[in-house]
Design a protein around this motif. Structure first.
Motif, PDB file in Angstrom:
ATOM      1  N   UNK A 117       5.743 -30.854 -30.408  1.00  0.00           N
ATOM      2  CA  UNK A 117       7.204 -30.782 -30.355  1.00  0.00           C
ATOM      3  C   UNK A 117       7.724 -29.775 -31.385  1.00  0.00           C
ATOM      4  N   UNK A 118       7.149 -29.784 -32.590  1.00  0.00           N
ATOM      5  CA  UNK A 118       7.532 -28.821 -33.629  1.00  0.00           C
ATOM      6  C   UNK A 118       7.239 -27.385 -33.194  1.00  0.00           C
ATOM      7  N   UNK A 119       6.207 -27.205 -32.380  1.00  0.00           N
ATOM      8  CA  UNK A 119       5.835 -25.873 -31.901  1.00  0.00           C
ATOM      9  C   UNK A 119       6.650 -25.448 -30.682  1.00  0.00           C
ATOM     10  N   UNK A 120       7.567 -26.323 -30.218  1.00  0.00           N
ATOM     11  CA  UNK A 120       8.440 -25.960 -29.114  1.00  0.00           C
ATOM     12  C   UNK A 120       8.061 -26.531 -27.760  1.00  0.00           C
ATOM     13  N   UNK A 121       7.017 -27.335 -27.696  1.00  0.00           N
ATOM     14  CA  UNK A 121       6.646 -27.948 -26.416  1.00  0.00           C
ATOM     15  C   UNK A 121       7.739 -28.930 -26.025  1.00  0.00           C
ATOM     16  N   UNK A 122       8.186 -28.857 -24.779  1.00  0.00           N
ATOM     17  CA  UNK A 122       9.237 -29.744 -24.288  1.00  0.00           C
ATOM     18  C   UNK A 122       8.613 -30.881 -23.480  1.00  0.00           C
ATOM     19  N   UNK A 123       8.671 -32.067 -24.023  1.00  0.00           N
ATOM     20  CA  UNK A 123       8.144 -33.251 -23.361  1.00  0.00           C
ATOM     21  C   UNK A 123       9.192 -33.841 -22.434  1.00  0.00           C
ATOM     22  N   UNK A 124       8.711 -34.514 -21.385  1.00  0.00           N
ATOM     23  CA  UNK A 124       9.597 -35.284 -20.526  1.00  0.00           C
ATOM     24  C   UNK A 124      10.151 -36.441 -21.345  1.00  0.00           C
ATOM     25  N   UNK A 125      11.292 -37.005 -20.892  1.00  0.00           N
ATOM     26  CA  UNK A 125      11.866 -38.144 -21.615  1.00  0.00           C
ATOM     27  C   UNK A 125      10.851 -39.276 -21.725  1.00  0.00           C
ATOM     28  N   UNK A 126      10.190 -39.583 -20.639  1.00  0.00           N
ATOM     29  CA  UNK A 126       9.034 -40.486 -20.652  1.00  0.00           C
ATOM     30  C   UNK A 126       7.848 -39.573 -20.391  1.00  0.00           C
ATOM     31  N   UNK A 127       6.903 -39.471 -21.370  1.00  0.00           N
ATOM     32  CA  UNK A 127       5.812 -38.498 -21.211  1.00  0.00           C
ATOM     33  C   UNK A 127       5.093 -38.610 -19.860  1.00  0.00           C
ATOM     34  N   UNK A 128       4.855 -37.447 -19.283  1.00  0.00           N
ATOM     35  CA  UNK A 128       4.199 -37.342 -17.972  1.00  0.00           C
ATOM     36  C   UNK A 128       2.692 -37.154 -18.159  1.00  0.00           C
ATOM     37  N   UNK A 129       1.976 -37.133 -17.051  1.00  0.00           N
ATOM     38  CA  UNK A 129       0.541 -36.867 -17.088  1.00  0.00           C
ATOM     39  C   UNK A 129       0.276 -35.531 -17.781  1.00  0.00           C
ATOM     40  N   UNK A 130       1.023 -34.502 -17.432  1.00  0.00           N
ATOM     41  CA  UNK A 130       0.841 -33.184 -18.063  1.00  0.00           C
ATOM     42  C   UNK A 130       1.091 -33.249 -19.567  1.00  0.00           C
ATOM     43  N   UNK A 131       2.082 -34.036 -19.971  1.00  0.00           N
ATOM     44  CA  UNK A 131       2.361 -34.185 -21.401  1.00  0.00           C
ATOM     45  C   UNK A 131       1.179 -34.818 -22.129  1.00  0.00           C
ATOM     46  N   UNK A 132       0.600 -35.855 -21.530  1.00  0.00           N
ATOM     47  CA  UNK A 132      -0.547 -36.510 -22.168  1.00  0.00           C
ATOM     48  C   UNK A 132      -1.777 -35.598 -22.182  1.00  0.00           C
ATOM     49  N   UNK A 133      -1.971 -34.834 -21.130  1.00  0.00           N
ATOM     50  CA  UNK A 133      -3.102 -33.900 -21.098  1.00  0.00           C
ATOM     51  C   UNK A 133      -2.930 -32.830 -22.171  1.00  0.00           C
ATOM     52  N   UNK A 134      -1.714 -32.338 -22.346  1.00  0.00           N
ATOM     53  CA  UNK A 134      -1.440 -31.345 -23.401  1.00  0.00           C
ATOM     54  C   UNK A 134      -1.760 -31.931 -24.778  1.00  0.00           C
ATOM     55  N   UNK A 135      -1.340 -33.170 -25.016  1.00  0.00           N
ATOM     56  CA  UNK A 135      -1.632 -33.826 -26.296  1.00  0.00           C
ATOM     57  C   UNK A 135      -3.135 -34.053 -26.467  1.00  0.00           C
ATOM     58  N   UNK A 136      -3.795 -34.465 -25.388  1.00  0.00           N
ATOM     59  CA  UNK A 136      -5.238 -34.695 -25.418  1.00  0.00           C
ATOM     60  C   UNK A 136      -5.971 -33.419 -25.817  1.00  0.00           C
ATOM     61  N   UNK A 137      -5.657 -32.313 -25.141  1.00  0.00           N
ATOM     62  CA  UNK A 137      -6.312 -31.036 -25.443  1.00  0.00           C
ATOM     63  C   UNK A 137      -6.045 -30.595 -26.877  1.00  0.00           C
ATOM     64  N   UNK A 138      -4.819 -30.775 -27.334  1.00  0.00           N
ATOM     65  CA  UNK A 138      -4.455 -30.426 -28.705  1.00  0.00           C
ATOM     66  C   UNK A 138      -5.268 -31.261 -29.693  1.00  0.00           C
ATOM     67  N   UNK A 139      -5.397 -32.549 -29.417  1.00  0.00           N
ATOM     68  CA  UNK A 139      -6.123 -33.457 -30.304  1.00  0.00           C
ATOM     69  C   UNK A 139      -7.608 -33.107 -30.369  1.00  0.00           C
ATOM     70  N   UNK A 140      -8.204 -32.833 -29.218  1.00  0.00           N
ATOM     71  CA  UNK A 140      -9.624 -32.450 -29.186  1.00  0.00           C
ATOM     72  C   UNK A 140      -9.843 -31.183 -30.003  1.00  0.00           C
ATOM     73  N   UNK A 141      -9.017 -30.189 -29.759  1.00  0.00           N
ATOM     74  CA  UNK A 141      -9.154 -28.911 -30.469  1.00  0.00           C
ATOM     75  C   UNK A 141      -8.951 -29.094 -31.974  1.00  0.00           C
ATOM     76  N   UNK A 142      -8.000 -29.915 -32.338  1.00  0.00           N
ATOM     77  CA  UNK A 142      -7.718 -30.156 -33.753  1.00  0.00           C
ATOM     78  C   UNK A 142      -8.937 -30.762 -34.460  1.00  0.00           C
TER      79      UNK A 142
END
Length: 174
Positions: A38-63
């Motif tokens: 969110x700080x980097x500008x990613x716009x999440x759905x009001x209730x996180x969607x599948x794509x939102x969770x996948x984006x977070x998952x990929x970010x977490x793995x990479x981190x």
């Protein structure tokens, strides 16, 4: 030492992680992927969607893959994959599961914060309590699948904090 907290939402992960970091000044704290993205500008759905969770998952793995030193992660790919599994029963998660297992294997300690049998944190309807319980059930099923050191914490914040700090001290002695 790399330490990650896992659990569904509204179980006290962030509060506990922040308490631990306050007690261990030589550790760096990494906010959960949602807040970082969110700080980097990613716009999440009001209730996180599948794509939102996948984006977070990929970010977490990479981190995790690109981390070193003393770090505490508030959330990890394990719970994010549980959310993916719950909200999209039709998605084949086997490749993501293996990616998650690989990332988790790079951690020194995984701290599981479950929903307690007498729930100590109220989860209002607006915070999706059914989703919270389904994710918790999946985490309870999956948590034993890893060779990484795992600590399940229970009780008050002070009890949880003591459990985590005692475990860290014991692991650092090894």
């Amino acid at each position: 030492m790399r330490i990650a907290f896992t659990g569904s939402h509204r179980v006290g992960k962030t509060t506990l992680a922040e308490e631990i970091v306050d007690s261990l000044p030589n550790y760096e704290f990494r906010n959960e992927p949602y807040l970082q993205l969110e700080e980097q500008g990613y716009l999440f759905s009001e209730i996180p969607s599948l794509d939102d969770y996948i984006e977070q998952f990929n970010f977490s793995v990479e981190q995790i893959q690109h981390s070193e030193g003393n770090i505490i992660f508030d959330r990890c790919p394990l719970d994010l994959l549980a959310y993916i599994d719950v909200i999209s029963k039709t998605k084949n998660i086997s490749a993501l599961y293996e990616e998650m297992r690989s990332a988790i294997s790079q951690l020194d300690l995984l701290i599981f914060v479950p929903i307690e049998k007498v729930d100590i944190i109220i989860c209002p309807e607006s915070d999706l309590p059914n989703l919270r319980h389904k994710v918790n059930d999946i985490l309870e099923d999956w948590i034993g699948d890893f060779s990484t050191e795992i600590l399940e914490v229970t009780g008050t914040l002070e009890n949880r904090k003591k459990q985590v700090l005692d475990k860290i001290i014991n692991l650092e002695r090894l």
